[in-house]
Design an enzyme around this catalytic site. Structure first.
Site, short mmCIF file in Angstrom:
data_model
loop_
_atom_site.label_atom_id
_atom_site.label_comp_id
_atom_site.label_asym_id
_atom_site.label_seq_id
_atom_site.Cartn_x
_atom_site.Cartn_y
_atom_site.Cartn_z
N GLU A 140 0.66 1.57 -6.03
CA GLU A 140 0.08 2.64 -5.46
C GLU A 140 -0.62 2.28 -4.07
OE1 GLU A 140 -1.93 4.86 -4.16
OE2 GLU A 140 -3.07 5.43 -5.87
N GLU A 149 -2.08 3.55 4.73
CA GLU A 149 -2.86 2.07 4.01
C GLU A 149 -1.73 0.96 3.95
OE1 GLU A 149 -4.22 3.10 -0.05
OE2 GLU A 149 -5.40 4.34 0.76
#
Length: 683
Positions: A140, A149
Site C-alpha cells: 500500500e 508516494e
C-alpha cells in the site's frame, strides 16, 4: 536534548528541552498510520485480495512466497500468514515503524513466521536479502494522487527484480477518474478576480496557487454543477500485464451535459484488488461510488481538485477535450476547446516531467483574496480613516491585495507594505506596475518583528492595518503575533508615539463542544484490526502523537461533519492596543452540555474585530451560523479551525447530561509567548 522551535506568536526561535527520541516522536506522529488502520474497508479488501491470490497459487500446488513492501505495523504480512503463505518477507525503511512492526508481529505470535528487512524495496537484492523471488506482492504505497508516494517506481522495480514472472499483485490494477464541473468556489480557489475594483492581474501571476494537488473530502462539497459524467483518465496495471509508463499522456473527448464554465476538474481512483477485478476499493465521492449507502470514511486517501489553465465556457451538448498527463509522481489535467484537437493530439512532442509551478499562496488564501465582502469592508475602513491619518502601514506576510486597493481607492499620502518573501515581493511589484500604482506604495522587505530603526528613518506611518494573515499562524491564538509585532515597533525610538490607529482592534476566541462523525478516528486507538492485536501500535503511536503534536491541531472542519453539544462560548479576548502586557492571564470557563451525543472533541476559532462600535465589521474564521442542536455545524471554507480530540470519549444522554460540565482552562504568558488551553470534563 535542546531543540530550537519557532514561536508562532512572537516570531522568535525558542530553545526547548526535549526527550532524546524527539525526532523519532515527530516522525511517528505525522505518519498518519492510525487513520489507515481505522479504514476497515481497506483492511478487509486487502485481506480478501491476499486470500484470493494465495488460494489460487495453492490450488496450483505452488509454494507461496509473499513480499510486503512498506509493512508499517506488519498487518498485511500477518494477513498473508493467516492466508497460508509459506514464507512472508516484509520490508520497511521507516525506522520508527520497524520498531512498531516488530512489536506487533511478536504480540500476535508470528515473530518466527515473518522476516523483516530494514531497507527500501529498491535496495533489496535477491540472494542477499531474500532467498528467492516472491510470487505474491502486497503493498500500500498510495496517496490521494495514487502515484505521489512513488508507486510507479516501486511496482516497476519489484516486477523487474523481486517477483517471479508468474505472480499475483495485491492490488492488481487501478483506474483513475476525472469529472469536469462548474463551480464558483473552484474559480475562487484558482483565479484572482479584481475586475470589481478595476484592477488588472498580470499574466505571469494568473495562477498564484500553482498547479499542486488540492486534496479535499468531495463528499462534503456541494458548490458545483457537473458538466460531465465521471470519465476514465488512466489505467495503471501493477501486476506486470502491461508496463507502467513513467510518463504518459492521454486525451479524453467529452460532451458537456449543460451550459457552464469548466473551472474545476475532480479526480479520484479505484483499486481493483484481484486479478479478476471483482474486489473493488473505491475512493469515489458518494455520487460516483458503487456503494453510496455503505461508504467507508477515510482521510488518508481523499479526492482532489485540479484546475484548468484557462476558463472555457461550454454549451450543453458541446464537444471538448481534456488533456491528462502523469509523470512518476505527479498528475496534470487541463480543458481545451474541441477546435484545438489537432494541436492537443500531436503526440510527436516529447512528454516532459510535470512542472507544478510556484505556489505563492494557498488555495484557502486565494479564496480569501477573492472575498469581495471582505475587501469592501477594508475599503470602507480605509476611507473612514483617511481624513484622520496620513501614512498607512499594511502589516501581513502573506500576499495581499490591500496595497493595491489602498493605492487605488484612497488618498493616504504614503502607503507602506511589509513583504519579506522575495518571490511575493516580485509578484506584488508586478501587480503595482501593471496597474500604474508603483509610485504609491513602498515595500519594506521585512517581517513585522524584524523591522529595525534604520528601516523607519524615511518611513513614517501613523496607521497600522493588518488582515492578520501571517504565514506563521497555525492555531487561532497565533494571531497574537500581531501584538508582538506592534510591541516591537513601539520599542523603536522613532516610533514610540507615532502609531495612532491600529486595526484590527480585538482578537476574540470561541469554543464549542462537538460530536464529530469521523474525524476523531485519526487519534483513536485501533485495538484489534481484522483479528490482529495492534495494542503495541496504539501505545507507541498515540504516545508519540501526544508528545509531538500537542493538545490541539488545525483542520478544515467544513470537510468533517460535526454536531454541537453545547452553545458556542467566548473564552478569551485581547485588545491589540494593549501596551507592554506582562502579567500572566489565567481563566477558567465552565460550561454545560445541552444535547445528547458522543462528546469526542472541542472546536476553537477566532474572530478579528475592526470597529469598536460595530462588532459585525470583522473577520470570522469559524462558525458561519448559530449552532442548531441536531444539525451539522456550518464552518467557513476559507480557514482551518483548531480541534482538540478527546482521548476518552463520553456518551452524553438524558440521564447524565445535567451532571456533566466542561472546564476550559486558558493560560497566557505574554513575556514567554506561551498560550495553552486545557479541557477537563467533570461528572
Amino acid at each position: 536534548m535542546f531543540t530550537s522551535k519557532f514561536n508562532t506568536m512572537t516570531g522568535a526561535l525558542d530553545w526547548e528541552i526535549q526527550n532524546e527520541d524527539y525526532d523519532y516522536q515527530q516522525e511517528l506522529a505525522r505518519a498518519g498510520f492510525a487513520d489507515m488502520l481505522h479504514d476497515y474497508e481497506r483492511n478487509r479488501l486487502y485481506y480478501a485480495g491476499l486470500r484470493k491470490a494465495i488460494k489460487k497459487l495453492k490450488s496450483e500446488n505452488k509454494v507461496v512466497n509473499v513480499l510486503d513492501i512498506g509493512t508499517g505495523t506488519g498487518l498485511l504480512s500477518m494477513m498473508a500468514v493467516m492466508c497460508g503463505a509459506d514464507t512472508v518477507t516484509a520490508c520497511e525503511a521507516f525506522k520508527p515503524m520497524v520498531k512498531v512492526a516488530k512489536k506487533c508481529i511478536e504480540a500476535n505470535g508470528m515473530k518466527d513466521k515473518i522476516k523483516i528487512i530494514e531497507k527500501r524495496s529498491t535496495d533489496i537484492v535477491i540472494g542477499i536479502d531474500m532467498d528467492q523471488r516472491a510470487n505474491v506482492l502486497v503493498t500500500e504505497v498510495f496517496d490521494t494522487e495514487l502515484i505521489g508516494e512513488g508507486a510507479i517506481g516501486t511496482f516497476t522495480h519489484a516486477l523487474d527484480h523481486l517477483l517471479d514472472s508468474y505472480c499475483y499483485v495485491v492490488p492488481d490494477n487501478a483506474i483513475m477518474y476525472i469529472q469536469i464541473v462548474d463551480s464558483p468556489k473552484c474559480h475562487d480557489w484558482n483565479w484572482l478576480d479584481l475586475s470589481k475594483y478595476g484592477l488588472k492581474v498580470p499574466e505571469e501571476y494568473k495562477n498564484l496557487a500553482g498547479d499542486a494537488i488540492f486534496d479535499i473530502q468531495l463528499t462534503e462539497f456541494n458548490e458545483f454543477r457537473a458538466l460531465t459524467e465521471p470519465l476514465e483518465a488512466f489505467r495503471f496495471s501493477f501486476s506486470g500485464k502491461k508496463p507502467i509508463s513513467y510518463n504518459e499522456r492521454n486525451v479524453v473527448e467529452a460532451v458537456s451535459k449543460q451550459d457552464g464554465k469548466a473551472n474545476g476538474i475532480f479526480m479520484w481512483w479505484v483499486l481493483r484488488m484481484d486479478y479478476e477485478n471483482e474486489i473493488l476499493l473505491s475512493c469515489a465521492p458518494h455520487w460516483a461510488h458503487h456503494s453510496p449507502n455503505n461508504m467507508q470514511w477515510r482521510d488518508h486517501w481523499m479526492q482532489a481538485i485540479y484546475f484548468p489553465s484557462r476558463l472555457i465556457d461550454l454549451k450543453s451538448g458541446e464537444n471538448f477535450l481534456i488533456s491528462c498527463q502523469h509523470d512518476e509522481y505527479s498528475l496534470k489535467f487541463d480543458v481545451h476547446a474541441f477546435s484545438e484537437k489537432n494541436k492537443i493530439l500531436n503526440f510527436n512532442q516529447p512528454i516532459e516531467d510535470i512542472n507544478l509551478g510556484m505556489t505563492l499562496v494557498s488555495r484557502n488564501r486565494l479564496a480569501q483574496l477573492n472575498d469581495k465582502k471582505r475587501f469592501d469592508m477594508f475599503i470602507n475602513l480605509l476611507k473612514k480613516n483617511e481624513k484622520d491619518y496620513r501614512n498607512l502601514l499594511i502589516a501581513n506576510d502573506d500576499f495581499s491585495i490591500l496595497p493595491l486597493l489602498s493605492a487605488s481607492e484612497t488618498k493616504y499620502e504614503k502607503i507602506f507594505v511589509l513583504e519579506s518573501n522575495r518571490f511575493r515581493e516580485r509578484c506584488l511589484l508586478s501587480f503595482l506596475n501593471i496597474n500604474g500604482l508603483e509610485e504609491r506604495v513602498t515595500i519594506i522587505d521585512k517581517n513585522l518583528t524584524d523591522i529595525q530603526s534604520a528601516d523607519l528613518i524615511n518611513n513614517q506611518f501613523d496607521f497600522v492595518l493588518s488582515e492578520s494573515s501571517f504565514n506563521s499562524i497555525v492555531l487561532p491564538w497565533d494571531n497574537l503575533y500581531f501584538y508582538y509585532g506592534l510591541e516591537h515597533l513601539r520599542s523603536l525610538e522613532q516610533k514610540k508615539s507615532a502609531i495612532k490607529k491600529i486595526l484590527p482592534i480585538k482578537l476574540r476566541l470561541f469554543v464549542i463542544a462537538i460530536s464529530m462523525e469521523n474525524l476523531d478516528k485519526i487519534r483513536s486507538p485501533v485495538g484489534v484490526c481484522e483479528g490482529f492485536n495492534l495494542a503495541e501500535f496504539d501505545k507507541i503511536i498515540l504516545e508519540a502523537s501526544c508528545k509531538a503534536d500537542g493538545f490541539l491541531e488545525p483542520h478544515p472542519l467544513w470537510e468533517y461533519p460535526s454536531k454541537p453539544l453545547s452553545d458556542s462560548l467566548e473564552i478569551f479576548d485581547f485588545n491589540f492596543n494593549s501596551r507592554s502586557v506582562s502579567e500572566p492571564f489565567t481563566k477558567t470557563c465552565k460550561f454545560g452540555l445541552k444535547e445528547n451525543g458522543l462528546l469526542n472533541g472541542f472546536a476553537l476559532w477566532h474572530v478579528l474585530e475592526f470597529d469598536e462600535e460595530d462588532s459585525r465589521i470583522s473577520i470570522n474564521t469559524g462558525l458561519l451560523n448559530e449552532p442548531e442542536f441536531g444539525k451539522n455545524l456550518v464552518w467557513s471554507k476559507d480557514y482551518k479551525q483548531a480541534i482538540h480530540i478527546l482521548e476518552k470519549k463520553v456518551e452524553i444522554c438524558d440521564s447524565n447530561r445535567s451532571n456533566i460540565s466542561v472546564n476550559c482552562n486558558i493560560n497566557f504568558e505574554p513575556l514567554l509567548g506561551k498560550f495553552n488551553i486545557y479541557f477537563k470534563i467533570e461528572n
